[in-house]
Scaffold this motif. Sequence first.
Motif, PDB file in Angstrom:
ATOM      1  N   ARG A   1     -50.218  -6.512  79.456  1.00 41.91           N
ATOM      2  CA  ARG A   1     -50.156  -5.278  78.678  1.00 41.91           C
ATOM      3  C   ARG A   1     -49.844  -5.524  77.207  1.00 41.91           C
ATOM      4  NH1 ARG A   1     -52.910  -2.239  81.258  1.00 41.91           N
ATOM      5  NH2 ARG A   1     -52.041  -0.444  80.129  1.00 41.91           N
ATOM      6  N   HIS A   2     -49.848  -6.772  76.788  1.00 45.85           N
ATOM      7  CA  HIS A   2     -49.435  -7.090  75.418  1.00 45.85           C
ATOM      8  C   HIS A   2     -50.247  -8.272  74.907  1.00 45.85           C
ATOM      9  CE1 HIS A   2     -46.862  -8.709  72.171  1.00 45.85           C
ATOM     10  NE2 HIS A   2     -46.373  -7.484  72.067  1.00 45.85           N
ATOM     11  N   VAL A   3     -50.756  -8.150  73.663  1.00 47.97           N
ATOM     12  CA  VAL A   3     -51.585  -9.186  73.052  1.00 47.97           C
ATOM     13  C   VAL A   3     -51.163  -9.380  71.599  1.00 47.97           C
ATOM     14  CG1 VAL A   3     -53.926  -9.845  72.351  1.00 47.97           C
ATOM     15  CG2 VAL A   3     -53.568  -8.651  74.520  1.00 47.97           C
ATOM     16  N   VAL A   4     -51.119 -10.639  71.164  1.00 54.04           N
ATOM     17  CA  VAL A   4     -50.940 -10.967  69.755  1.00 54.04           C
ATOM     18  C   VAL A   4     -52.214 -11.669  69.286  1.00 54.04           C
ATOM     19  CG1 VAL A   4     -49.622 -12.250  68.035  1.00 54.04           C
ATOM     20  CG2 VAL A   4     -48.442 -11.192  69.980  1.00 54.04           C
ATOM     21  N   TYR A   5     -52.841 -11.130  68.270  1.00 53.65           N
ATOM     22  CA  TYR A   5     -54.099 -11.674  67.737  1.00 53.65           C
ATOM     23  C   TYR A   5     -53.847 -12.240  66.342  1.00 53.65           C
ATOM     24  CZ  TYR A   5     -58.793 -11.506  65.602  1.00 53.65           C
ATOM     25  OH  TYR A   5     -59.967 -11.804  64.934  1.00 53.65           O
ATOM     26  N   THR A   6     -54.175 -13.510  66.142  1.00 56.19           N
ATOM     27  CA  THR A   6     -54.008 -14.100  64.817  1.00 56.19           C
ATOM     28  C   THR A   6     -55.225 -13.770  63.959  1.00 56.19           C
ATOM     29  OG1 THR A   6     -54.853 -16.233  65.629  1.00 56.19           O
ATOM     30  CG2 THR A   6     -52.466 -15.942  65.569  1.00 56.19           C
ATOM     31  N   SER A   7     -55.072 -12.738  63.166  1.00 53.52           N
ATOM     32  CA  SER A   7     -56.093 -12.326  62.218  1.00 53.52           C
ATOM     33  C   SER A   7     -55.860 -13.074  60.911  1.00 53.52           C
ATOM     34  CB  SER A   7     -56.047 -10.813  62.033  1.00 53.52           C
ATOM     35  OG  SER A   7     -57.096 -10.360  61.202  1.00 53.52           O
ATOM     36  N   SER A   8     -56.289 -12.506  59.799  1.00 56.21           N
ATOM     37  CA  SER A   8     -56.202 -13.190  58.511  1.00 56.21           C
ATOM     38  C   SER A   8     -56.204 -12.164  57.385  1.00 56.21           C
ATOM     39  CB  SER A   8     -57.389 -14.137  58.344  1.00 56.21           C
ATOM     40  OG  SER A   8     -57.477 -14.636  57.020  1.00 56.21           O
ATOM     41  N   MET A   9     -55.518 -12.495  56.274  1.00 50.63           N
ATOM     42  CA  MET A   9     -55.622 -11.645  55.099  1.00 50.63           C
ATOM     43  C   MET A   9     -57.011 -11.713  54.476  1.00 50.63           C
ATOM     44  SD  MET A   9     -53.026  -9.712  54.579  1.00 50.63           S
ATOM     45  CE  MET A   9     -53.089  -9.200  52.859  1.00 50.63           C
ATOM     46  N   SER A  10     -57.855 -12.575  55.004  1.00 56.33           N
ATOM     47  CA  SER A  10     -59.247 -12.625  54.562  1.00 56.33           C
ATOM     48  C   SER A  10     -60.022 -11.375  54.959  1.00 56.33           C
ATOM     49  CB  SER A  10     -59.945 -13.860  55.135  1.00 56.33           C
ATOM     50  OG  SER A  10     -59.386 -15.041  54.608  1.00 56.33           O
ATOM     51  N   VAL A  11     -59.391 -10.466  55.713  1.00 51.83           N
ATOM     52  CA  VAL A  11     -60.045  -9.189  56.003  1.00 51.83           C
ATOM     53  C   VAL A  11     -60.217  -8.370  54.731  1.00 51.83           C
ATOM     54  CG1 VAL A  11     -59.222  -9.120  58.388  1.00 51.83           C
ATOM     55  CG2 VAL A  11     -57.871  -8.016  56.576  1.00 51.83           C
ATOM     56  N   TYR A  12     -59.513  -8.767  53.649  1.00 49.83           N
ATOM     57  CA  TYR A  12     -59.692  -8.131  52.346  1.00 49.83           C
ATOM     58  C   TYR A  12     -60.494  -9.044  51.418  1.00 49.83           C
ATOM     59  CZ  TYR A  12     -56.020  -4.862  53.748  1.00 49.83           C
ATOM     60  OH  TYR A  12     -55.292  -3.915  54.409  1.00 49.83           O
ATOM     61  N   ARG A  13     -61.241  -8.440  50.532  1.00 55.22           N
ATOM     62  CA  ARG A  13     -61.980  -9.222  49.539  1.00 55.22           C
ATOM     63  C   ARG A  13     -61.016  -9.894  48.575  1.00 55.22           C
ATOM     64  NH1 ARG A  13     -67.155  -5.561  47.546  1.00 55.22           N
ATOM     65  NH2 ARG A  13     -67.923  -4.986  49.625  1.00 55.22           N
ATOM     66  N   TYR A  14     -61.375 -11.101  48.168  1.00 56.26           N
ATOM     67  CA  TYR A  14     -60.578 -11.827  47.183  1.00 56.26           C
ATOM     68  C   TYR A  14     -61.171 -11.591  45.804  1.00 56.26           C
ATOM     69  CZ  TYR A  14     -57.832 -14.730  50.417  1.00 56.26           C
ATOM     70  OH  TYR A  14     -56.940 -15.176  51.342  1.00 56.26           O
ATOM     71  N   PRO A  15     -60.389 -11.060  44.852  1.00 55.49           N
ATOM     72  CA  PRO A  15     -60.882 -10.972  43.465  1.00 55.49           C
ATOM     73  C   PRO A  15     -61.013 -12.375  42.868  1.00 55.49           C
ATOM     74  CG  PRO A  15     -58.959  -9.566  43.827  1.00 55.49           C
ATOM     75  CD  PRO A  15     -59.070 -10.464  45.015  1.00 55.49           C
ATOM     76  N   ASP A  16     -61.598 -12.454  41.692  1.00 56.45           N
ATOM     77  CA  ASP A  16     -61.747 -13.739  41.012  1.00 56.45           C
ATOM     78  C   ASP A  16     -60.432 -14.228  40.418  1.00 56.45           C
ATOM     79  OD1 ASP A  16     -64.443 -13.902  41.597  1.00 56.45           O
ATOM     80  OD2 ASP A  16     -65.038 -12.842  39.767  1.00 56.45           O
ATOM     81  N   ALA A  17     -59.509 -13.327  40.145  1.00 58.48           N
ATOM     82  CA  ALA A  17     -58.245 -13.700  39.508  1.00 58.48           C
ATOM     83  C   ALA A  17     -57.434 -14.627  40.399  1.00 58.48           C
ATOM     84  CB  ALA A  17     -57.436 -12.454  39.189  1.00 58.48           C
ATOM     85  N   GLU A  18     -56.669 -15.528  39.760  1.00 57.18           N
ATOM     86  CA  GLU A  18     -55.836 -16.452  40.532  1.00 57.18           C
ATOM     87  C   GLU A  18     -54.638 -15.748  41.155  1.00 57.18           C
ATOM     88  OE1 GLU A  18     -56.148 -19.359  41.682  1.00 57.18           O
ATOM     89  OE2 GLU A  18     -58.063 -19.774  40.733  1.00 57.18           O
ATOM     90  N   ILE A  19     -54.006 -14.883  40.434  1.00 53.53           N
ATOM     91  CA  ILE A  19     -52.878 -14.140  40.966  1.00 53.53           C
ATOM     92  C   ILE A  19     -53.221 -12.650  40.912  1.00 53.53           C
ATOM     93  CG2 ILE A  19     -50.442 -13.574  40.714  1.00 53.53           C
ATOM     94  CD1 ILE A  19     -50.921 -16.434  41.598  1.00 53.53           C
TER      95      ILE A  19
END
Length: 239
Positions: free
Chosen positions: A105-123
């Motif tokens: 009844r319980h699952v942990v899925y290792t997703s990623s912040m890559s689900v968001y687009r990365y801008p060109d800026a470094e920070i």
Amino acid sequence: MRLLVIGGCGHVGSFVVPVLARTHELRVLDMKSPRTPVSGVDYHTGDLHDEALVASLASGADSVVFMAMGPTAGWDSPETARLHFDVAVSGLYLALRGAVRAGVRHVVYTSSMSVYRYPDAEIFTFPDESTPPDATDFYGLAKRLGEEVCRTATVEHGIDALCLRLCFPMPDEEWPRNGRPRERAISTSGRDTASAIDAALGRRGHGFDVYAISGDGTGKMMSLAKAERELGWSPRDVT
């Protein structure tokens, strides 16, 4: 807890499984054998698409930790892209069906912040968890769709599914990540990655949810407030 870890012999599994094995009873399913087996861990070689196999291995488990992903070789090639979708969508879907058949009844899925687009800026500043993901590259899109598979499972089967959006998880001895400043700023040590998964194992009864997980404890690029508030997790190794 008794855990079935799917994809536990890969890059992340190589440094997470030894930590989880200290306090949990682990059974691991992977297409390949472990490079360095962990004492006391029950390893099985097989295909995560095999619903009956997953159901058998998940029998008696308190949770499933899904950290399988496609290959890194040939990055951005059509075949690699196909394999990532195959694991994160059809593979995850069938594995969850097998787990539900076994009563998990319980699952942990290792997703990623890559689900968001990365801008060109470094920070830059990532959106928080309330903002819908918008990545269009094959890896980010595959992880996005994996989260939707988890969301659907909570609706269809009434399970808990926690998606951890990991940021450059790596072994403790290699942390922080070398290279671009933005990658170093959000990279996550192995022990912090494992402790985030451990924290997610304890959150139950809340259905589907997502959490940003990184070593950016000072909030240079993202807020970890939700993970701290709801999981009681924050990184010990801070960039």
